[in-house]
Scaffold this motif. Structure first.
Motif, PDB file in Angstrom:
ATOM      1  N   GLU A  15       1.081  -1.092   0.450  1.00  0.00           N
ATOM      2  CA  GLU A  15      -0.382  -0.007   0.072  1.00  0.00           C
ATOM      3  C   GLU A  15       1.030   1.153  -0.005  1.00  0.00           C
ATOM      4  O   GLU A  15       0.561   2.464  -0.287  1.00  0.00           O
ATOM      5  CB  GLU A  15      -0.977   0.165   1.283  1.00  0.00           C
ATOM      6  CG  GLU A  15      -1.433  -1.446   1.222  1.00  0.00           C
ATOM      7  CD  GLU A  15      -2.566  -1.340   2.786  1.00  0.00           C
ATOM      8  OE1 GLU A  15      -3.036  -0.383   3.281  1.00  0.00           O
ATOM      9  OE2 GLU A  15      -3.079  -2.361   2.817  1.00  0.00           O
ATOM     10  N   GLY A  16       2.410   1.094  -0.301  1.00  0.00           N
ATOM     11  CA  GLY A  16       3.640   1.879   0.134  1.00  0.00           C
ATOM     12  C   GLY A  16       3.456   2.273   1.410  1.00  0.00           C
ATOM     13  O   GLY A  16       2.537   2.562   2.532  1.00  0.00           O
ATOM     14  N   GLY A  17       3.649   3.350   2.293  1.00  0.00           N
ATOM     15  CA  GLY A  17       4.495   3.886   3.207  1.00  0.00           C
ATOM     16  C   GLY A  17       5.164   4.465   3.778  1.00  0.00           C
ATOM     17  O   GLY A  17       6.105   5.213   2.467  1.00  0.00           O
ATOM     18  N   THR A  18       6.060   4.922   4.583  1.00  0.00           N
ATOM     19  CA  THR A  18       7.008   5.754   5.381  1.00  0.00           C
ATOM     20  C   THR A  18       7.939   5.227   6.413  1.00  0.00           C
ATOM     21  O   THR A  18       7.778   4.583   7.374  1.00  0.00           O
ATOM     22  CB  THR A  18       6.550   6.785   6.454  1.00  0.00           C
ATOM     23  OG1 THR A  18       5.283   7.935   5.356  1.00  0.00           O
ATOM     24  CG2 THR A  18       7.418   7.528   6.736  1.00  0.00           C
ATOM     25  N   ILE A  19       9.335   4.939   5.226  1.00  0.00           N
ATOM     26  CA  ILE A  19      10.530   4.565   6.743  1.00  0.00           C
ATOM     27  C   ILE A  19      10.721   5.782   7.593  1.00  0.00           C
ATOM     28  O   ILE A  19      11.061   7.076   6.375  1.00  0.00           O
ATOM     29  CB  ILE A  19      12.069   4.056   5.666  1.00  0.00           C
ATOM     30  CG1 ILE A  19      10.910   3.159   3.909  1.00  0.00           C
ATOM     31  CG2 ILE A  19      12.133   3.637   5.995  1.00  0.00           C
ATOM     32  CD1 ILE A  19      11.485   2.538   3.566  1.00  0.00           C
ATOM     33  N   VAL A  20      11.248   5.840   8.347  1.00  0.00           N
ATOM     34  CA  VAL A  20      11.836   6.536   9.374  1.00  0.00           C
ATOM     35  C   VAL A  20      13.374   6.508   8.842  1.00  0.00           C
ATOM     36  O   VAL A  20      13.127   5.056  10.220  1.00  0.00           O
ATOM     37  CB  VAL A  20      10.816   7.319  10.361  1.00  0.00           C
ATOM     38  CG1 VAL A  20      11.636   8.232  11.471  1.00  0.00           C
ATOM     39  CG2 VAL A  20       9.385   7.600  10.070  1.00  0.00           C
ATOM     40  N   LEU A  21      14.656   6.675   8.512  1.00  0.00           N
ATOM     41  CA  LEU A  21      15.783   6.478   9.494  1.00  0.00           C
ATOM     42  C   LEU A  21      16.173   7.178  10.705  1.00  0.00           C
ATOM     43  O   LEU A  21      16.023   8.772  10.901  1.00  0.00           O
ATOM     44  CB  LEU A  21      16.794   6.101   8.024  1.00  0.00           C
ATOM     45  CG  LEU A  21      18.061   5.749   8.000  1.00  0.00           C
ATOM     46  CD1 LEU A  21      18.295   4.647   8.639  1.00  0.00           C
ATOM     47  CD2 LEU A  21      18.936   6.538   6.923  1.00  0.00           C
ATOM     48  N   GLY A  22      16.651   6.553  11.832  1.00  0.00           N
ATOM     49  CA  GLY A  22      17.381   7.135  12.609  1.00  0.00           C
ATOM     50  C   GLY A  22      16.517   6.519  13.808  1.00  0.00           C
ATOM     51  O   GLY A  22      16.925   7.742  14.847  1.00  0.00           O
ATOM     52  N   ILE A  23      15.699   6.021  13.668  1.00  0.00           N
ATOM     53  CA  ILE A  23      15.701   5.378  14.803  1.00  0.00           C
ATOM     54  C   ILE A  23      15.631   4.304  15.510  1.00  0.00           C
ATOM     55  O   ILE A  23      15.368   3.103  14.608  1.00  0.00           O
ATOM     56  CB  ILE A  23      13.514   5.455  14.395  1.00  0.00           C
ATOM     57  CG1 ILE A  23      13.259   6.980  14.253  1.00  0.00           C
ATOM     58  CG2 ILE A  23      13.125   5.071  16.293  1.00  0.00           C
ATOM     59  CD1 ILE A  23      13.434   8.302  14.908  1.00  0.00           C
TER      60      ILE A  23
END
Length: 95
Positions: A53-61
């Motif tokens: 469905e698509g999405g968000t990757i948050v780097l640095g967590i």
């Protein structure tokens, strides 16, 4: 920044584990031992989101740490990461 992502980041700051907030459209990542390995991890996650469905990757967590300590940051430039994901995928993925 997406309002829902911002809310999740506040929840981490307030003590929730990032891993508990991940979903089929949200993934928290931290840098690997090398830039190339980090780029590969991000590319794999981007491919998974592209096939769903698509999405968000948050780097640095850090997935396993709550509160302010979870925010470990990154040295990887966002534009560089985006370019490498584009270069490493066929067909090329655009963020």
């Amino acid at each position: 920044m997406d309002v829902a992502i911002e809310a999740d980041l506040r929840r981490i700051l307030d003590g929730e584990l990032p891993s508990a907030l991940e979903s089929i459209t949200l993934d928290f990542k931290q840098e690997a031992r090398s830039t190339g390995e980090t780029e590969k991890i991000l590319t794999d996650a981007a491919i998974c989101f592209a096939n769903a469905e698509g999405g968000t990757i948050v780097l640095g967590i850090d997935d396993d740490t709550s509160g302010p300590g979870a925010f470990i940051g990154t040295q990887l430039d966002a534009q560089t990461a985006q370019r490498r994901i584009y270069e490493l995928t066929t067909p090329a993925l655009l963020a």
